[in-house]
Design a protein around this motif. Structure first.
Motif, PDB file in Angstrom:
ATOM      1  N   LYS A  94     -30.601 -48.388  20.986  1.00 16.57           N
ATOM      2  CA  LYS A  94     -29.583 -47.376  20.729  1.00 16.57           C
ATOM      3  C   LYS A  94     -29.332 -47.333  19.219  1.00 16.57           C
ATOM      4  O   LYS A  94     -29.602 -48.307  18.516  1.00 16.57           O
ATOM      5  CB  LYS A  94     -28.280 -47.726  21.457  1.00 16.57           C
ATOM      6  CG  LYS A  94     -28.354 -47.598  22.969  1.00 16.57           C
ATOM      7  CD  LYS A  94     -26.993 -47.866  23.585  1.00 16.57           C
ATOM      8  CE  LYS A  94     -27.035 -47.683  25.099  1.00 16.57           C
ATOM      9  NZ  LYS A  94     -25.710 -47.930  25.717  1.00 16.57           N
ATOM     10  N   PRO A  95     -28.834 -46.198  18.695  1.00 16.80           N
ATOM     11  CA  PRO A  95     -28.544 -46.130  17.254  1.00 16.80           C
ATOM     12  C   PRO A  95     -27.574 -47.226  16.826  1.00 16.80           C
ATOM     13  O   PRO A  95     -26.595 -47.519  17.527  1.00 16.80           O
ATOM     14  CB  PRO A  95     -27.920 -44.737  17.087  1.00 16.80           C
ATOM     15  CG  PRO A  95     -28.444 -43.942  18.238  1.00 16.80           C
ATOM     16  CD  PRO A  95     -28.570 -44.915  19.378  1.00 16.80           C
TER      17      PRO A  95
ATOM     18  N   ARG B  80     -18.357 -47.298   5.911  1.00 17.51           N
ATOM     19  CA  ARG B  80     -19.317 -46.768   6.881  1.00 17.51           C
ATOM     20  C   ARG B  80     -19.109 -45.276   7.148  1.00 17.51           C
ATOM     21  O   ARG B  80     -20.015 -44.580   7.576  1.00 17.51           O
ATOM     22  CB  ARG B  80     -19.222 -47.543   8.188  1.00 17.51           C
ATOM     23  CG  ARG B  80     -17.865 -47.453   8.867  1.00 17.51           C
ATOM     24  CD  ARG B  80     -17.806 -48.371  10.078  1.00 17.51           C
ATOM     25  NE  ARG B  80     -16.512 -48.323  10.754  1.00 17.51           N
ATOM     26  CZ  ARG B  80     -15.455 -49.015  10.378  1.00 17.51           C
ATOM     27  NH1 ARG B  80     -15.535 -49.815   9.329  1.00 17.51           N
ATOM     28  NH2 ARG B  80     -14.311 -48.929  11.037  1.00 17.51           N
ATOM     29  N   GLU B  81     -17.869 -44.804   6.884  1.00 16.50           N
ATOM     30  CA  GLU B  81     -17.594 -43.384   7.120  1.00 16.50           C
ATOM     31  C   GLU B  81     -18.363 -42.471   6.175  1.00 16.50           C
ATOM     32  O   GLU B  81     -18.457 -41.257   6.398  1.00 16.50           O
ATOM     33  CB  GLU B  81     -16.083 -43.110   6.997  1.00 16.50           C
ATOM     34  CG  GLU B  81     -15.490 -43.322   5.608  1.00 16.50           C
ATOM     35  CD  GLU B  81     -15.050 -44.759   5.354  1.00 16.50           C
ATOM     36  OE1 GLU B  81     -14.264 -44.974   4.411  1.00 16.50           O
ATOM     37  OE2 GLU B  81     -15.493 -45.659   6.101  1.00 16.50           O
TER      38      GLU B  81
ATOM     39  N   ASN C 166     -26.281 -41.430  10.162  1.00 16.24           N
ATOM     40  CA  ASN C 166     -27.235 -42.119  11.009  1.00 16.24           C
ATOM     41  C   ASN C 166     -28.542 -41.346  11.085  1.00 16.24           C
ATOM     42  O   ASN C 166     -28.563 -40.126  10.954  1.00 16.24           O
ATOM     43  CB  ASN C 166     -26.647 -42.299  12.412  1.00 16.24           C
ATOM     44  CG  ASN C 166     -27.401 -43.332  13.230  1.00 16.24           C
ATOM     45  OD1 ASN C 166     -28.428 -43.041  13.811  1.00 16.24           O
ATOM     46  ND2 ASN C 166     -26.874 -44.554  13.262  1.00 16.24           N
ATOM     47  N   TYR C 167     -29.620 -42.061  11.320  1.00 11.70           N
ATOM     48  CA  TYR C 167     -30.937 -41.437  11.461  1.00 11.70           C
ATOM     49  C   TYR C 167     -30.937 -40.345  12.526  1.00 11.70           C
ATOM     50  O   TYR C 167     -31.644 -39.344  12.412  1.00 11.70           O
ATOM     51  CB  TYR C 167     -31.957 -42.517  11.828  1.00 11.70           C
ATOM     52  CG  TYR C 167     -33.312 -42.000  12.251  1.00 11.70           C
ATOM     53  CD1 TYR C 167     -34.243 -41.543  11.309  1.00 11.70           C
ATOM     54  CD2 TYR C 167     -33.684 -41.979  13.589  1.00 11.70           C
ATOM     55  CE1 TYR C 167     -35.490 -41.078  11.695  1.00 11.70           C
ATOM     56  CE2 TYR C 167     -34.929 -41.521  13.989  1.00 11.70           C
ATOM     57  CZ  TYR C 167     -35.827 -41.065  13.032  1.00 11.70           C
ATOM     58  OH  TYR C 167     -37.055 -40.602  13.428  1.00 11.70           O
TER      59      TYR C 167
ATOM     60  N   GLY D 253     -37.505 -50.200   8.352  1.00  7.28           N
ATOM     61  CA  GLY D 253     -38.403 -50.076   9.487  1.00  7.28           C
ATOM     62  C   GLY D 253     -39.100 -48.733   9.486  1.00  7.28           C
ATOM     63  O   GLY D 253     -39.104 -47.999   8.488  1.00  7.28           O
ATOM     64  N   ASN D 254     -39.689 -48.390  10.607  1.00  9.24           N
ATOM     65  CA  ASN D 254     -40.461 -47.151  10.705  1.00  9.24           C
ATOM     66  C   ASN D 254     -39.608 -45.905  10.454  1.00  9.24           C
ATOM     67  O   ASN D 254     -40.046 -44.979   9.778  1.00  9.24           O
ATOM     68  CB  ASN D 254     -41.120 -47.070  12.084  1.00  9.24           C
ATOM     69  CG  ASN D 254     -42.290 -48.024  12.211  1.00  9.24           C
ATOM     70  OD1 ASN D 254     -43.270 -47.924  11.488  1.00  9.24           O
ATOM     71  ND2 ASN D 254     -42.189 -48.964  13.143  1.00  9.24           N
ATOM     72  N   SER D 255     -38.397 -45.875  10.997  1.00  9.76           N
ATOM     73  CA  SER D 255     -37.523 -44.719  10.802  1.00  9.76           C
ATOM     74  C   SER D 255     -37.140 -44.561   9.338  1.00  9.76           C
ATOM     75  O   SER D 255     -37.081 -43.441   8.810  1.00  9.76           O
ATOM     76  CB  SER D 255     -36.262 -44.851  11.664  1.00  9.76           C
ATOM     77  OG  SER D 255     -36.580 -44.895  13.031  1.00  9.76           O
TER      78      SER D 255
END
Length: 251
Positions: A177-178, A186-187, A191-192, A213-215
């Motif tokens: 999960k994301p 964080r706001e 997100n990807y 990573g890959n993303s």
């Protein structure tokens, strides 16, 4: 028709509907893993169903990867005739006895497009007659043991309040999960799963990507020509799949 006969018919219909809620095997998820399991259950003549919450099989690939290109290779020519050897160079095909259901017939690209995989998965399900019940989301999975027979069944509820039962439960709903960051600030992150994939939105900007990573590399490669700098931050060194032999590492 007398009211008594009508009552009997209604009772029988109710029993049939109740019986339809039980299968020997329930597979949660109709992605590649669920479809592959469904094929083997179908081939073995088992009483089974795949439960899919969306309207299509392999629905993950309706959105991901965001830039449409898969990182699973589709090497159509190996110079060998050995089927097993060739399948080692085909990372997209599922197993079946139908030679038309090889991914090489759906794309010539070494790194195919995700929509081509969607088409392939849809054909795999339809051609092999895999039993999928769409628009079904389950929750509250639990076990129940009969005190007399000592036999265990799995129970779960769907979004309409129906109780579904099975002897064997197989979860094939995906692995991840994301990740939602919890640090201060964080706001201000994206997100990807919902970040813009239009390179023009990064024109002349300096970008920080959390993760390597890959993303992360998929996004970085797509916007590299528009940015000033791209900083990639990770908790560990980059792990390359050719070195670790783990397909989840960077390819």
């Amino acid at each position: 028709m007398t009211s008594r006969v009508l009552m009997v018919l209604v009772t029988l219909v109710g029993c049939i509907q109740a019986a339809d809620k039980y299968w020997d095997y329930i597979v949660v998820g109709a992605g590649p893993g669920g479809l592959q399991m469904g094929h083997f259950l179908q081939k073995a003549g088992r009483n089974y169903v795949l439960l899919e919450r969306n309207s299509v099989v392999a629905s993950f690939f309706q959105k991901y990867p965001r830039h449409d290109k898969l990182i699973s290779i589709n090497k159509r020519h190996t110079g060998k005739k050995n089927t097993e050897f060739n399948l080692r160079h085909d990372w997209n095909s599922l197993l079946s006895d139908d030679k038309s259901l090889l991914f090489r017939h759906y794309s010539k690209l070494f790194f195919p497009q995700r929509v081509q995989l969607l088409d392939y998965m849809a054909d795999y399900q339809k051609k092999l007659g895999i039993n999928v019940q769409f628009h079904t989301e389950v929750s509250n999975i639990r076990k129940e043991t009969n005190a007399t027979t000592n036999k265990t069944v799995f129970l779960m509820d769907d979004q309409n309040g129906n109780t579904l039962k099975c002897k064997v439960l197989i979860v094939a709903s995906g692995l991840s999960k994301p990740v939602k960051p919890t640090f201060e600030g964080r706001e201000f992150t994206e997100n990807y799963s919902n970040v813009s994939i239009n390179p023009d939105d990064y024109e002349g900007k300096t970008v920080v990507i959390l993760g390597r990573g890959n993303s992360a590399f998929e996004l970085a490669e797509s916007i590299y020509g528009s940015t000033n700098f791209i900083h990639m931050i990770g908790r560990s060194r980059v792990r390359l799949s050719w070195a670790t032999h783990y397909v989840g590492d960077l390819r």
